[in-house]
Design an enzyme around this catalytic site. Structure first.
Site, PDB file in Angstrom:
ATOM      1  N   GLY A  17      48.020  60.684  26.631  1.00 64.23           N
ATOM      2  CA  GLY A  17      46.956  61.666  26.449  1.00 64.23           C
ATOM      3  C   GLY A  17      45.686  60.954  26.018  1.00 64.23           C
ATOM      4  N   CYS A  18      44.870  61.650  25.279  1.00 66.49           N
ATOM      5  CA  CYS A  18      43.601  61.089  24.812  1.00 66.49           C
ATOM      6  C   CYS A  18      43.846  59.795  24.046  1.00 66.49           C
ATOM      7  CB  CYS A  18      42.899  62.103  23.917  1.00 66.49           C
ATOM      8  SG  CYS A  18      41.409  61.462  23.143  1.00 66.49           S
ATOM      9  N   PHE A  19      43.131  58.741  24.406  1.00 62.49           N
ATOM     10  CA  PHE A  19      43.377  57.455  23.754  1.00 62.49           C
ATOM     11  C   PHE A  19      42.973  57.443  22.289  1.00 62.49           C
ATOM     12  CE2 PHE A  19      39.788  55.811  26.761  1.00 62.49           C
ATOM     13  CZ  PHE A  19      38.790  56.474  26.064  1.00 62.49           C
ATOM     14  N   TRP A  20      42.088  58.344  21.874  1.00 69.48           N
ATOM     15  CA  TRP A  20      41.734  58.393  20.450  1.00 69.48           C
ATOM     16  C   TRP A  20      42.972  58.671  19.607  1.00 69.48           C
ATOM     17  CZ3 TRP A  20      37.222  62.447  20.796  1.00 69.48           C
ATOM     18  CH2 TRP A  20      36.131  61.873  21.467  1.00 69.48           C
ATOM     19  N   CYS A  21      43.805  59.595  20.084  1.00 71.62           N
ATOM     20  CA  CYS A  21      45.010  59.982  19.338  1.00 71.62           C
ATOM     21  C   CYS A  21      46.032  58.859  19.317  1.00 71.62           C
ATOM     22  CB  CYS A  21      45.631  61.214  19.965  1.00 71.62           C
ATOM     23  SG  CYS A  21      44.575  62.666  19.915  1.00 71.62           S
TER      24      CYS A  21
END
Length: 183
Positions: A17-21
């Site tokens: 998913g989102c790489f920030w997470c």
């Protein structure tokens, strides 16, 4: 394996998913020596975030992990991965929808491929999630680092709405489930 400060490290790339997470979780893991957000396994050379967001480049938002296998095994890295994201939704993580959010493991060694395939087979056999695992398992191809403003995003923006709503709970889940592996 690569040499990093006289440590023998391995590199594996994960799309959850989102790489920030995903980045925010792995920065907390003992034995992980470097985490970098980026894009992989698409057709465009040196893609930008804007290009990847269109869903037309074939790239996945990923984190590139360097880790010391003397401190954490590939299997442990992947066990964390399967706890902190949903490996059963195709091209989606929560409200993030598109091929760039697919679940993916991009290996750099045949041993990583074997460990990942064995774990996927085990999770499938045990029906661990009540739904089929849709994580793609492929050799790393065409990796490119994300722009500087994406690196260490959660660390630099802990009170940003998305970070508070999505990343922070994933970090908390990691800390609770894998306390022995937390820095």
């Amino acid at each position: 394996m690569s040499e990093n400060n006289n440590l023998k490290t391995e590199t594996i790339i994960l799309g959850g998913g989102c790489f920030w997470c995903t980045e925010s979780v792995y920065k907390e893991v003992q034995g992980v020596t470097d985490v970098e957000s980026g894009y992989s396994n698409g057709q465009v050379k040196q893609p930008t975030y804007e290009q990847v967001c269109t869903g037309t480049t074939g790239h996945n938002e990923v984190v590139r992990l360097e880790y010391d296998p003397a401190l954490i095994s590939t299997r442990e890295i992947l066990e964390i991965f399967f706890v902190v994201h949903d490996a059963t939704t195709l091209n989606r993580q929560g409200n993030d929808v598109g091929t760039q959010y697919r679940s993916g493991i991009y290996f750099t060694t045949p041993e990583q491929q074997q460990v990942a395939q064995a774990l996927i087979d085990e999770l499938t056999k045990d029906n661990a999630f009540g739904k089929p695992v849709v994580t793609e398992l492929k050799a790393l191809d065409n990796y490119w680092p994300a722009e500087a403003y994406h690196q260490d995003f959660f660390e630099r923006n802990p009170h940003q709405g998305y970070c508070m709503a999505v990343a922070a709970p994933k970090v908390a889940k990691f800390r609770k489930t894998f306390a022995r592996l937390a820095k």
